[in-house]
Scaffold this active site. Sequence first.
Site, PDB file in Angstrom:
ATOM      1  N   ASP A   7       7.580  -8.442   4.734  1.00 47.26           N
ATOM      2  CA  ASP A   7       7.803  -7.610   5.906  1.00 47.26           C
ATOM      3  C   ASP A   7       6.458  -7.019   6.334  1.00 47.26           C
ATOM      4  O   ASP A   7       5.495  -6.993   5.556  1.00 47.26           O
ATOM      5  CB  ASP A   7       8.801  -6.508   5.539  1.00 47.26           C
ATOM      6  CG  ASP A   7       9.098  -5.574   6.690  1.00 47.26           C
ATOM      7  OD1 ASP A   7       9.133  -6.043   7.843  1.00 47.26           O
ATOM      8  OD2 ASP A   7       9.302  -4.372   6.434  1.00 47.26           O
ATOM      9  N   GLU A   9       5.959  -3.840   8.872  1.00 44.22           N
ATOM     10  CA  GLU A   9       5.930  -2.387   9.017  1.00 44.22           C
ATOM     11  C   GLU A   9       6.532  -1.700   7.785  1.00 44.22           C
ATOM     12  O   GLU A   9       7.608  -2.055   7.326  1.00 44.22           O
ATOM     13  CB  GLU A   9       6.684  -1.970  10.276  1.00 44.22           C
ATOM     14  CG  GLU A   9       5.996  -2.435  11.547  1.00 44.22           C
ATOM     15  CD  GLU A   9       6.774  -2.047  12.790  1.00 44.22           C
ATOM     16  OE1 GLU A   9       6.891  -0.839  13.053  1.00 44.22           O
ATOM     17  OE2 GLU A   9       7.293  -2.950  13.466  1.00 44.22           O
TER      18      GLU A   9
END
Length: 201
Positions: A7, A9
């Site tokens: 991922d 953020e």
Amino acid sequence: MYITCLDLEGVLVPEIWIAFAEETGIPELRKTTRDEPDYDKLMKYRINILKEHGLGLKEIQDTIAKIDPLPGAKEFLDELRSCTQAIILSDTFEQFAAPLMKKLGLPTIFCNTLEVSPSGEITGYKMRCEKSKLTTVKALQSCGFETIASGDSFNDLGMIQASKAGFLFRTTDQIKKDYPQYPAFTEYSELLNAIKEVISK
């Protein structure tokens, strides 16, 4: 052959929408996929708030220009990429991610795109594909890769659950409680060691 899916953020860079909420003083924009599992609902909510306040893509990009990767993120990614393939799978948008990718050493990212009017108003968005993180992990597996996945939010759980190994990183207490079967780390060194251990087997 392994490929690690990360991922963006909350894992490698700060949450863009939280940074923008702080920059604009609009607390409603602090809501992220950690708080709202339904991404379509979340984005419609965000777009409506932007419209109410007369804010568009330029204002968000001005905030993004001030954002740096989380401390240690680039070094972690550099070392990870020296021992295995890595792809960033994110529900962010090309228009947000580009400057951040430069600061991270131009890793590969698969993300979505915003629909923007000539005036700069964000009018909508296009998902790359349905359930993009899970769909991408399954596609990589169909190409002969074993996947390792790590993320911090509800929208990362699909790719984590579908992978050979999955790890939570700087996630919420609630997600850790609900998914105790996945190791949860807060330091890049811990995550890197866990990935290397999987690869070495």
